[in-house]
Design an enzyme around this catalytic site. Structure first.
Site, PDB file in Angstrom:
ATOM      1  N   HIS A 168       4.053   7.092   3.674  1.00 19.59           N
ATOM      2  CA  HIS A 168       5.007   5.991   3.496  1.00 19.59           C
ATOM      3  C   HIS A 168       4.558   5.045   2.392  1.00 19.59           C
ATOM      4  O   HIS A 168       3.422   5.100   1.928  1.00 19.59           O
ATOM      5  CB  HIS A 168       5.248   5.228   4.813  1.00 19.59           C
ATOM      6  CG  HIS A 168       4.073   4.449   5.335  1.00 19.59           C
ATOM      7  ND1 HIS A 168       3.222   4.919   6.306  1.00 19.59           N
ATOM      8  CD2 HIS A 168       3.615   3.195   5.038  1.00 19.59           C
ATOM      9  CE1 HIS A 168       2.307   4.002   6.577  1.00 19.59           C
ATOM     10  NE2 HIS A 168       2.520   2.953   5.817  1.00 19.59           N
ATOM     11  N   GLU A 176       7.939   1.036   4.794  1.00 18.95           N
ATOM     12  CA  GLU A 176       7.492  -0.026   5.692  1.00 18.95           C
ATOM     13  C   GLU A 176       7.713  -1.355   4.976  1.00 18.95           C
ATOM     14  O   GLU A 176       7.475  -1.464   3.772  1.00 18.95           O
ATOM     15  CB  GLU A 176       5.997   0.154   6.003  1.00 18.95           C
ATOM     16  CG  GLU A 176       5.431  -0.911   6.948  1.00 18.95           C
ATOM     17  CD  GLU A 176       3.935  -0.729   7.245  1.00 18.95           C
ATOM     18  OE1 GLU A 176       3.247  -0.003   6.494  1.00 18.95           O
ATOM     19  OE2 GLU A 176       3.444  -1.324   8.221  1.00 18.95           O
ATOM     20  N   HIS A 182       0.831  -1.209   0.000  1.00 17.97           N
ATOM     21  CA  HIS A 182       0.000   0.000   0.000  1.00 17.97           C
ATOM     22  C   HIS A 182       0.862   1.254   0.000  1.00 17.97           C
ATOM     23  O   HIS A 182       2.062   1.199   0.286  1.00 17.97           O
ATOM     24  CB  HIS A 182      -0.951   0.031   1.218  1.00 17.97           C
ATOM     25  CG  HIS A 182      -0.267   0.079   2.540  1.00 17.97           C
ATOM     26  ND1 HIS A 182       0.075  -1.059   3.245  1.00 17.97           N
ATOM     27  CD2 HIS A 182       0.168   1.112   3.303  1.00 17.97           C
ATOM     28  CE1 HIS A 182       0.661  -0.724   4.381  1.00 17.97           C
ATOM     29  NE2 HIS A 182       0.739   0.603   4.447  1.00 17.97           N
TER      30      HIS A 182
END
Lengths: 141, 141
Positions: free
Chosen positions: A79, A130, A7
């Site tokens: 992010h 991430e 994502h």
């Protein structure tokens, strides 16, 4: 090592307004609002065919995106999350290469219930990355 | 309206260094450097399975990312590009909904040789959005 983009997270000051824009102006499929108090965010998922965009609004006094929104009151890209198949191996490789993992360097359980780490943006051109451990759908038996 | 995430663009101050980090530290497949003087950028494509990340470094005196890097010297996430099948219809809908298209509002040919528009970040929570017209691979006959 890194696999799919799981994502892209966007911090927004007003989650309902942001969700309406993605639905009504961009014609995207958006989820209902979900509250994740243990992660300090309210979130809406925007489906984009090959990946998803997560719109994040702070929840509670200790939200991980409060400082970002103070610096960027309009919101902004927060992010990118990439999938990895073995997060312990990933962290070992990062550390061998001198890249910094945020916090105590150990994976913790992220907002999707899977082990995650965050990498220091200074090591990746100002981008917060991430890594999320996702088991392959089909494993060799 | 919006379809797949075609790419996520990251502005970087040193393209070769950034490409090495994605290859050596994150273990990603990265392309050779491409120079796109007519778009004012040097670019490296990072393959991420379901989409790609484009690392952009300014090229020439009139690069569209020079101002961004002046504000963000370490680099940072610059824009997200979504695919649309009909960019003229997309622009009409955006304008009906009061969202602003940058420049003169008309599609121009982007870095991939396809029609693109950019949307005003103020209308989308501080996120610069690019729409790129991509014809479906299989059309009903």
């Amino acid at each position: 090592m890194i696999g799919r983009v799981n994502h892209i997270a966007i911090a927004v000051p007003d989650l309902e307004r942001a969700a309406r824009r993605y639905r009504d102006v961009l014609g995207a499929r958006v989820s209902a609002v979900q509250e994740l108090p243990e992660h300090g965010v309210r979130v809406v998922f925007v489906e984009a065919g090959n990946t998803k965009v997560e719109l994040l609004e702070p929840l509670g006094d200790d939200s991980p995106i409060t400082a970002f929104l103070a610096r960027n009151p309009d919101g902004g890209m927060h992010h990118i999350c990439y999938e990895v198949t073995d997060i312990v191996m990933a962290v070992r490789r990062l550390s061998e290469e001198g890249a910094r993992v945020l916090g105590d360097g150990r994976p913790r359980i992220g907002a999707h219930g899977l082990p995650v780490v965050f990498l220091h943006p200074k090591d990746f051109d100002g981008t917060l990355i991430e890594l999320e451990e996702v088991k392959p759908e089909f494993e060799a038996s």
